[in-house]
Enzyme design. Structure first.
Site, PDB file in Angstrom:
ATOM      1  NE  ARG A 211     -13.018   2.607  23.513  1.00 26.13           N
ATOM      2  CZ  ARG A 211     -12.742   1.561  23.198  1.00 26.13           C
ATOM      3  NH1 ARG A 211     -12.875   0.610  22.170  1.00 26.13           N
ATOM      4  NH2 ARG A 211     -11.740   2.076  21.794  1.00 26.13           N
ATOM      5  CG  PHE A 227     -20.101  -9.492  24.941  1.00 22.17           C
ATOM      6  CD1 PHE A 227     -19.660 -10.584  24.084  1.00 22.17           C
ATOM      7  CD2 PHE A 227     -21.845  -8.594  24.561  1.00 22.17           C
ATOM      8  CE1 PHE A 227     -20.898 -11.616  24.024  1.00 22.17           C
ATOM      9  CE2 PHE A 227     -22.400  -9.483  24.061  1.00 22.17           C
ATOM     10  CZ  PHE A 227     -22.073 -11.037  23.785  1.00 22.17           C
ATOM     11  CG  ASP A 249     -14.960 -11.054  27.394  1.00 23.16           C
ATOM     12  OD1 ASP A 249     -14.677  -9.510  26.796  1.00 23.16           O
ATOM     13  OD2 ASP A 249     -14.196 -12.021  26.759  1.00 23.16           O
ATOM     14  CB  SER A 250     -16.822 -15.568  27.494  1.00 24.87           C
ATOM     15  OG  SER A 250     -16.740 -15.260  26.670  1.00 24.87           O
ATOM     16  CB  ALA A 280     -23.144 -12.590  26.903  1.00 23.96           C
ATOM     17  CG  ASP A 298     -18.821  -3.846  20.986  1.00 26.48           C
ATOM     18  OD1 ASP A 298     -18.802  -3.580  19.681  1.00 26.48           O
ATOM     19  OD2 ASP A 298     -17.405  -3.564  21.111  1.00 26.48           O
ATOM     20  CB  CYS A 338     -18.544  -5.595  14.276  1.00 26.66           C
ATOM     21  SG  CYS A 338     -18.068  -7.144  15.475  1.00 26.66           S
TER      22      CYS A 338
HETATM   23  N1  SAH Z   1     -16.388  -4.087  23.561  1.00 21.76           N
HETATM   24  C1  SAH Z   1     -15.081  -3.942  23.194  1.00 21.76           C
HETATM   25  C2  SAH Z   1     -14.380  -5.240  22.117  1.00 21.76           C
HETATM   26  C3  SAH Z   1     -15.455  -6.673  22.110  1.00 21.76           C
HETATM   27  S1  SAH Z   1     -14.659  -8.408  21.448  1.00 21.76           S
HETATM   28  C4  SAH Z   1     -14.412  -3.001  23.012  1.00 21.76           C
HETATM   29  O1  SAH Z   1     -14.673  -1.910  23.477  1.00 21.76           O
HETATM   30  O2  SAH Z   1     -12.812  -2.930  23.213  1.00 21.76           O
HETATM   31  C5  SAH Z   1     -15.441  -9.292  21.343  1.00 21.76           C
HETATM   32  C6  SAH Z   1     -15.776  -9.861  23.350  1.00 21.76           C
HETATM   33  O3  SAH Z   1     -17.054 -10.373  23.135  1.00 21.76           O
HETATM   34  C7  SAH Z   1     -14.469 -10.281  23.235  1.00 21.76           C
HETATM   35  O4  SAH Z   1     -13.769 -10.277  24.394  1.00 21.76           O
HETATM   36  C8  SAH Z   1     -14.210 -11.923  23.650  1.00 21.76           C
HETATM   37  O5  SAH Z   1     -14.072 -12.644  24.468  1.00 21.76           O
HETATM   38  C9  SAH Z   1     -16.126 -11.626  24.105  1.00 21.76           C
HETATM   39  N2  SAH Z   1     -17.003 -13.344  24.119  1.00 21.76           N
HETATM   40  C10 SAH Z   1     -17.046 -13.380  23.006  1.00 21.76           C
HETATM   41  N3  SAH Z   1     -18.203 -14.835  23.232  1.00 21.76           N
HETATM   42  C11 SAH Z   1     -18.971 -14.170  24.340  1.00 21.76           C
HETATM   43  C12 SAH Z   1     -20.125 -14.758  25.935  1.00 21.76           C
HETATM   44  N4  SAH Z   1     -20.564 -16.105  24.790  1.00 21.76           N
HETATM   45  N5  SAH Z   1     -19.911 -14.023  26.760  1.00 21.76           N
HETATM   46  C13 SAH Z   1     -19.202 -13.115  27.289  1.00 21.76           C
HETATM   47  N6  SAH Z   1     -18.512 -12.386  26.473  1.00 21.76           N
HETATM   48  C14 SAH Z   1     -18.451 -12.864  25.055  1.00 21.76           C
END
Ligand code: SAH
Length: 394
Positions: A211, A227, A249-250, A280, A298, A338
């Site tokens: 970040r 995400f 985010d979804s 996404a 991410d 991850c």
């Molecule tokens: N980048 C974040 C962590 C991401 S965790 C940070 O730095 O804190 C992954 C995230 O992806 C979760 O919040 C989840 O709700 C979201 N997610 C999962 N599948 C998704 C999709 N198909 N489209 C959008 N978001 C999604």
């Protein structure tokens, strides 16, 4: 000595090389009345002590904690926690403008089965083994006793991390203290951390360094944080002077957390931020080419198990291709995986395939990993999970 587990001949080698796990196939004999979570002493086929650990039913049968016969008591946990804290201090992480850090990263801190994240006065503790579940009371006490850090509350959050079959019925709750504040500070930025209902311990501390890098790339750019979860990357991009940040985010809950974190840090500047609750892949499919100069991808772990690797790699390729294809020429992509089951090389290959598919000229500027408060025991490479690339896209 604790109840004794004897290994088959030759199976002591990996333990002597400091690997912290005994697999069930390595065991020659074990006491009949052994229960999951019991402390055990592990000996080689000739009866020589290899150390003490926690017994678990399953393929990882023992998580080793000592290499001698020291008891697994308060003094033991105190010493391990103190040395974990000493490392975080040496890293400059425990300071007034940064009170959010991982204090214990399982095997990386010689405490297999235990995760502890610190958010100001609250430590959030996660057990991944029955042994750590049973030790939770002692560990919590030692956390508040740690000199040089003011941990007052210990929240135990293991409902989803303990082995399902163990039937331990852990309740997510405070073991010591109670709710104080949910605001933690990371590099001078403030974040609400929802350890009660959020993912993991409530915040992704493992992206801290990445970040910070993003902050330096953000000036004057239109940033898409895909995400976004709690909006960590978004808030850093705003501090870095992004022209505009869009967080996607979804999960509606994640979007409201992101909005709350943006207003916590930039109450007068919220028009620089847009948050969208949507999928996404749909968002990227509909997005105008050239709408963003910097994109962060991410996603959650696409491969939770080895069996899912092929599909996961296809998912990473598809996702990255969409972003690479549409980013403004001269733009930057921060892309992550991850999934522990996917190697650095496999991930890089998936991103390479995505780039090749778009026909754009792509260069790797940085190769990223997890930060130093998520250390990787060199004898336990399984501890490495986060990988990322910063790409420049012409
Ligand atoms: N980048 C974040 C962590 C991401 S965790 C940070 O730095 O804190 C992954 C995230 O992806 C979760 O919040 C989840 O709700 C979201 N997610 C999962 N599948 C998704 C999709 N198909 N489209 C959008 N978001 C999604």
């Amino acid at each position: 000595m604790y109840p004794v587990i004897k290994l088959k001949a030759g199976k002591e080698d990996s333990l002597l090389r400091f690997h912290p796990w005994v697999f069930s196939g390595a065991i020659a004999s074990l006491p009949e009345d052994l229960e999951e979570g019991d402390a055990v002493s592990v000996v080689d086929h000739q009866g020589r002590l290899l150390g003490n650990g926690h017994y678990q039913i399953g393929s990882i049968a023992v998580r080793m904690l000592t290499r001698d016969d020291s008891p697994l008591d308060g003094a033991f946990y105190h010493q391990r926690l103190e040395s974990a804290l000493a490392l975080r201090r040496a890293l400059g992480l425990a300071r007034p403008d940064n009170d959010a850090y991982r204090l214990v990263h399982g095997e990386g801190d010689f405490l297999p089965g235990l995760i502890v994240d610190v958010y100001g006065p609250t430590a959030v503790m996660q057990a991944h083994s029955a042994g750590m579940h049973f030790a939770r009371g002692i560990i919590a006490q030692e956390l508040v006793n740690l000199p040089g850090v003011e941990i007052k509350n210990v929240f135990y959050k293991s409902e989803t991390t303990l082995p399902y079959k163990a039937a331990l019925d852990p309740q997510n709750d405070y073991i010591i203290g109670s709710y104080a504040t949910d605001v933690a500070t990371e590099n001078g930025l403030k974040f609400h951390v929802d350890w009660l209902k959020g993912q993991k311990t409530g915040f992704f501390l493992d992206q801290r360094d990445n970040r910070q890098l993003l902050e330096h790339y953000s000036h004057g750019r239109r940033v898409l944080n895909m995400f976004c979860y709690t909006g960590g990357f978004s808030v850093y991009a705003m501090r870095g002077g992004a022209e505009h940040v869009t967080s996607v985010d979804s999960s509606a809950k994640a979007i409201s957390l992101t909005k709350a974190n943006v207003s916590l840090n930039f109450p007068l500047d919220e028009q620089r931020h847009t948050a969208v609750a949507t999928d996404a892949f749909d968002y990227l499919a509909q997005m105008e080419p050239g709408a963003f100069d910097l994109i962060v991808l991410d996603p959650p772990a696409f491969a939770k198990h080895r069996s899912a690797i092929r599909n996961a790699l296809r998912g990473y390729q598809r996702l990255n291709a969409r972003a690479i294809e549409k980013i403004t020429p001269g733009g930057f992509l921060f892309t992550f995986s991850c999934s522990q089951a996917i190697s650095k090389e496999q991930f890089r290959l998936a991103v390479f395939s995505a780039a090749a598919q778009t026909g754009r000229r792509v260069r790797i500027l940085h190769q990223l990993t997890q930060p130093a408060d998520h250390p990787i025991n060199i004898y336990h490479p399984e501890g490495e999970y986060l990988k990322g690339l910063i790409l420049s896209i012409d």
